[in-house]
Design a protein around this motif. Structure first.
Motif, mmCIF file in Angstrom:
data_model
loop_
_atom_site.group_PDB
_atom_site.id
_atom_site.type_symbol
_atom_site.label_atom_id
_atom_site.label_comp_id
_atom_site.label_asym_id
_atom_site.label_seq_id
_atom_site.Cartn_x
_atom_site.Cartn_y
_atom_site.Cartn_z
ATOM 1 N N SER A 68 -1.865 -14.421 -3.095
ATOM 2 C CA SER A 68 -1.496 -15.418 -2.073
ATOM 3 C C SER A 68 -0.154 -15.125 -1.420
ATOM 4 C CB SER A 68 -1.460 -16.817 -2.704
ATOM 5 O OG SER A 68 -0.435 -16.892 -3.697
ATOM 6 N N LEU A 69 0.610 -14.208 -1.996
ATOM 7 C CA LEU A 69 1.935 -13.905 -1.455
ATOM 8 C C LEU A 69 1.817 -12.991 -0.244
ATOM 9 C CD1 LEU A 69 3.755 -13.221 -4.833
ATOM 10 C CD2 LEU A 69 3.737 -15.351 -3.511
ATOM 11 N N PRO A 70 2.664 -13.163 0.756
ATOM 12 C CA PRO A 70 2.613 -12.293 1.950
ATOM 13 C C PRO A 70 2.955 -10.849 1.579
ATOM 14 C CG PRO A 70 4.585 -13.667 1.989
ATOM 15 C CD PRO A 70 3.747 -14.185 0.861
ATOM 16 N N GLU A 71 2.234 -9.921 2.200
ATOM 17 C CA GLU A 71 2.466 -8.509 1.905
ATOM 18 C C GLU A 71 3.779 -8.036 2.527
ATOM 19 O OE1 GLU A 71 -0.634 -5.702 2.289
ATOM 20 O OE2 GLU A 71 -2.232 -7.170 1.962
ATOM 21 N N VAL A 72 4.236 -6.894 2.057
ATOM 22 C CA VAL A 72 5.511 -6.338 2.508
ATOM 23 C C VAL A 72 5.365 -5.839 3.949
ATOM 24 C CG1 VAL A 72 7.231 -4.537 2.068
ATOM 25 C CG2 VAL A 72 6.078 -5.678 0.154
ATOM 26 N N ASP A 73 6.382 -6.070 4.735
ATOM 27 C CA ASP A 73 6.388 -5.651 6.144
ATOM 28 C C ASP A 73 6.338 -4.126 6.228
ATOM 29 O OD1 ASP A 73 6.720 -5.272 8.816
ATOM 30 O OD2 ASP A 73 8.574 -6.429 9.000
ATOM 31 N N GLU A 74 5.336 -3.601 6.926
ATOM 32 C CA GLU A 74 5.154 -2.160 7.031
ATOM 33 C C GLU A 74 6.212 -1.501 7.925
ATOM 34 O OE1 GLU A 74 3.050 -0.223 5.475
ATOM 35 O OE2 GLU A 74 2.157 -1.893 4.377
ATOM 36 N N ASP A 75 6.951 -2.283 8.689
ATOM 37 C CA ASP A 75 7.969 -1.720 9.588
ATOM 38 C C ASP A 75 9.288 -1.453 8.880
ATOM 39 O OD1 ASP A 75 6.197 -1.821 11.716
ATOM 40 O OD2 ASP A 75 6.768 -3.874 12.259
ATOM 41 N N LEU A 76 9.418 -1.856 7.637
ATOM 42 C CA LEU A 76 10.654 -1.626 6.898
ATOM 43 C C LEU A 76 10.801 -0.143 6.556
ATOM 44 C CD1 LEU A 76 10.546 -4.641 4.395
ATOM 45 C CD2 LEU A 76 12.080 -4.369 6.352
ATOM 46 N N PRO A 77 12.023 0.327 6.315
ATOM 47 C CA PRO A 77 12.205 1.717 5.878
ATOM 48 C C PRO A 77 11.395 2.002 4.612
ATOM 49 C CG PRO A 77 14.316 0.742 6.460
ATOM 50 C CD PRO A 77 13.321 -0.369 6.495
ATOM 51 N N ARG A 78 10.999 3.239 4.459
ATOM 52 C CA ARG A 78 10.072 3.611 3.391
ATOM 53 C C ARG A 78 10.587 3.240 2.006
ATOM 54 N NH1 ARG A 78 7.732 9.740 2.286
ATOM 55 N NH2 ARG A 78 6.425 9.199 0.469
ATOM 56 N N GLU A 79 11.837 3.578 1.711
ATOM 57 C CA GLU A 79 12.380 3.297 0.388
ATOM 58 C C GLU A 79 12.469 1.797 0.134
ATOM 59 O OE1 GLU A 79 12.961 5.289 -2.122
ATOM 60 O OE2 GLU A 79 12.156 6.922 -0.907
ATOM 61 N N ASP A 80 12.899 1.036 1.149
ATOM 62 C CA ASP A 80 12.966 -0.421 0.981
ATOM 63 C C ASP A 80 11.565 -0.988 0.785
ATOM 64 O OD1 ASP A 80 15.670 -0.205 1.339
ATOM 65 O OD2 ASP A 80 15.641 -0.796 3.460
ATOM 66 N N ARG A 81 10.608 -0.476 1.563
ATOM 67 C CA ARG A 81 9.237 -0.976 1.478
ATOM 68 C C ARG A 81 8.638 -0.677 0.108
ATOM 69 N NH1 ARG A 81 7.413 1.753 5.358
ATOM 70 N NH2 ARG A 81 6.134 3.289 4.260
ATOM 71 N N ARG A 82 8.953 0.509 -0.434
ATOM 72 C CA ARG A 82 8.396 0.881 -1.729
ATOM 73 C C ARG A 82 8.900 -0.056 -2.824
ATOM 74 N NH1 ARG A 82 9.223 6.995 -3.375
ATOM 75 N NH2 ARG A 82 7.810 7.183 -1.592
ATOM 76 N N GLY A 83 10.201 -0.330 -2.849
ATOM 77 C CA GLY A 83 10.751 -1.228 -3.861
ATOM 78 C C GLY A 83 10.216 -2.641 -3.732
ATOM 79 N N LEU A 84 10.139 -3.129 -2.489
ATOM 80 C CA LEU A 84 9.627 -4.491 -2.285
ATOM 81 C C LEU A 84 8.149 -4.594 -2.650
ATOM 82 C CD1 LEU A 84 11.388 -5.384 1.090
ATOM 83 C CD2 LEU A 84 11.888 -6.326 -1.184
ATOM 84 N N ARG A 85 7.405 -3.530 -2.393
ATOM 85 C CA ARG A 85 5.981 -3.573 -2.749
ATOM 86 C C ARG A 85 5.807 -3.638 -4.265
ATOM 87 N NH1 ARG A 85 0.833 -3.116 -1.592
ATOM 88 N NH2 ARG A 85 -0.519 -1.784 -2.857
ATOM 89 N N ARG A 86 6.623 -2.927 -5.018
ATOM 90 C CA ARG A 86 6.546 -3.002 -6.475
ATOM 91 C C ARG A 86 6.847 -4.418 -6.958
ATOM 92 N NH1 ARG A 86 9.935 2.608 -7.450
ATOM 93 N NH2 ARG A 86 8.189 4.061 -7.025
ATOM 94 N N GLU A 87 7.847 -5.038 -6.359
ATOM 95 C CA GLU A 87 8.152 -6.430 -6.710
ATOM 96 C C GLU A 87 6.984 -7.348 -6.341
ATOM 97 O OE1 GLU A 87 11.788 -7.517 -4.843
ATOM 98 O OE2 GLU A 87 12.987 -5.982 -5.872
ATOM 99 N N TRP A 88 6.350 -7.059 -5.209
ATOM 100 C CA TRP A 88 5.206 -7.861 -4.765
ATOM 101 C C TRP A 88 4.040 -7.724 -5.745
ATOM 102 C CZ3 TRP A 88 0.325 -6.169 -2.919
ATOM 103 C CH2 TRP A 88 -0.447 -7.168 -2.321
ATOM 104 N N LEU A 89 3.794 -6.507 -6.231
ATOM 105 C CA LEU A 89 2.718 -6.302 -7.191
ATOM 106 C C LEU A 89 2.959 -7.071 -8.482
ATOM 107 C CD1 LEU A 89 1.932 -2.471 -6.867
ATOM 108 C CD2 LEU A 89 0.443 -4.376 -6.246
ATOM 109 N N VAL A 90 4.185 -7.048 -8.973
ATOM 110 C CA VAL A 90 4.500 -7.776 -10.201
ATOM 111 C C VAL A 90 4.322 -9.274 -9.988
ATOM 112 C CG1 VAL A 90 6.332 -8.366 -11.814
ATOM 113 C CG2 VAL A 90 6.006 -5.982 -11.117
ATOM 114 N N ALA A 91 4.768 -9.774 -8.844
ATOM 115 C CA ALA A 91 4.596 -11.198 -8.547
ATOM 116 C C ALA A 91 3.114 -11.565 -8.426
ATOM 117 C CB ALA A 91 5.342 -11.549 -7.255
#
Length: 439
Positions: A341-364
């Motif tokens: 139900s959580l919003p996905e990570v913005d694909e326009d973010l820099p790659r490294e920032d997006r990768r870290g946020l996506r990992r946090e999103w997966l855990v959540a």
């Protein structure tokens, strides 16, 4: 056209090669036995890769392809061993015949009528040697042709696996992809059946059949056998053309297919990976609350796929906390990510920032996807971390849950872990139990 039969028109070197084919046959057969014995292990690694990296619907195609590959492996192993045995018998009998070239010799030890019957029944030693020679060469050629058939079916299955997974990644529903694959295969199946019917006496000499039967058959063979088509078609039709008019041809053909299929199915059933492909079995395997786990995190001896949660024995179990690792292969991650139900990570973010946020999103998302109970009491404050376990089966993805202040009791404890992976028939989530003892 020159006079004489086909044999008379053959070059001398080819006739000599045919007479002495047993020599390269034995060398190739010995190497083929050693090589084919490695195939089950390679197929097992391929199955493990599928189980860890593909969603549930793609696994169905992988299951079918793996069965064909196991048919290939079983057929090759049995056939080449049989060929080696036949050639060994042939060499042994040829050697005896060279030592005793006169055949059975009449003697005074045994009765005359016994020796006459023995000569009548077994006296054609040269004929037996010739039959063994032809039988061995026939086995050798048919083995490669049969293996080629199953190799092509498995290769086509692999293409459909990649196609299915690729289309799902681009947003197609699994059912839509299966319908697409069915739309590709159904016309081919219908054409194949019609072609077989066209060989019957009622239709074979009609103008339509004479015009279209061969072009259609050629098209079907090119699609069915993308690998080594000319050899497979030549070898299989060369054999069938000699035996097609025999009344027992169809019976032997069906019996051979059933024998090879039986070997392949037996190999599949005895292989635990096969069970993991079947979704109801995948649900059932971890749902036994009376079965103690045979492995734990930190256990390096287990070499297969993890389908049950594992206690983390590197962290001592105490009233202050305990940890459990929960396997999340792609079949589960597909639902974890798709239903979060959580919003996905913005694909326009820099790659490294997006990768870290996506990992946090997966855990959540994992907190939504996973439910944990210990001794009947819900554990709501558990903490999740991503973790790979590595063994012979590959890098297996999952999440490590740390449970603070667990409600332990002396003696047997029961950990219940629910993931929102729906049963394909009932829609119920997957339930896994981990019984353990604490003192």
């Amino acid at each position: 056209m020159p006079e004489g039969g086909v044999e008379d028109r053959k070059p001398k070197w080819l006739r000599r090669l045919e007479r002495e084919s047993w020599q390269p046959e034995l060398i190739i057969s010995g190497a083929a036995i050693l090589g084919s014995l490695q195939l089950p292990g390679l197929i097992e690694h391929a199955e493990q890769y599928f189980l860890l990296n593909y969603d549930r619907d793609t696994l169905f195609i992988g299951y079918v392809a793996a069965i064909y590959w196991r048919l290939l492996a079983s057929g090759l192993i049995v056939t080449f061993i049989l060929h080696f045995v036949v050639r060994a018998l042939w060499i042994g009998l040829a050697g005896l015949n060279s030592v005793f070239p006169g055949g059975f010799k009449t003697n005074e030890r045994f009765s005359l009528h016994y020796q006459e019957n023995m000569k009548a029944e077994y006296g054609d030693v040269d004929g037996l040697i010739s039959r063994l020679d032809r039988f061995g060469s026939g086995i050798f050629g048919v083995a490669f042709a049969t293996a080629g058939v199953f190799l092509n079916f498995g290769f086509i299955g692999l293409i459909f696996i990649v196609l299915h997974s690729w289309l799902i990644e681009y947003g197609f529903a699994p059912r839509q992809v299966l319908y697409l694959i069915g739309a590709l295969l159904l016309p081919l199946l219908i054409i194949s059946v019609i072609t077989m019917i066209s060989h019957t006496k009622k239709f074979r000499d009609t103008a339509f059949v004479r015009r279209w039967q061969w072009p259609i058959s050629l098209f079907v063979s090119r699609f069915t056998y993308p690998l080594a088509r000319r050899y497979i078609v030549t070898a299989s039709n060369l054999v069938t053309s000699y035996y097609a008019d025999r009344k027992d041809f169809l019976g032997y053909f069906v019996l051979g297919i059933l024998a090879i299929s039986g070997l392949g199915m037996a190999a599949s059933v005895n292989n635990p990976n096969t069970l993991y492909f079947v979704d109801p079995v995948y649900h059932r395997l971890a749902a036994d609350s009376l079965l103690l786990p045979s492995a734990s995190v930190g256990d390096e001896t287990y070499e297969g796929i993890y389908v049950r949660p594992l206690l983390d024995r590197t962290l001592p179990i105490s009233e202050r906390g305990m940890a459990v690792w929960i396997p999340l292969p792609e079949r589960e991650m597909f639902y974890l990510e798709g239903n979060c139900s959580l919003p996905e990570v913005d694909e326009d973010l820099p790659r490294e920032d997006r990768r870290g946020l996506r990992r946090e999103w997966l855990v959540a998302c994992g907190k939504e996807y996973i439910e944990i109970e210990l001794n009947g009491r819900p554990c709501r404050e558990f903490q999740l971390e991503r973790q790979y376990l590595k063994n012979e089966a590959g890098d297996q993805y999952g999440m490590r849950a740390f449970i603070p202040d667990p409600p332990l009791r002396p003696g047997k404890n029961l950990l219940r872990i629910v993931t929102q992976y729906p049963h394909e028939e009932t829609g119920d989530p997957r339930v896994a139990y981990v019984p353990f003892y604490h003192y």
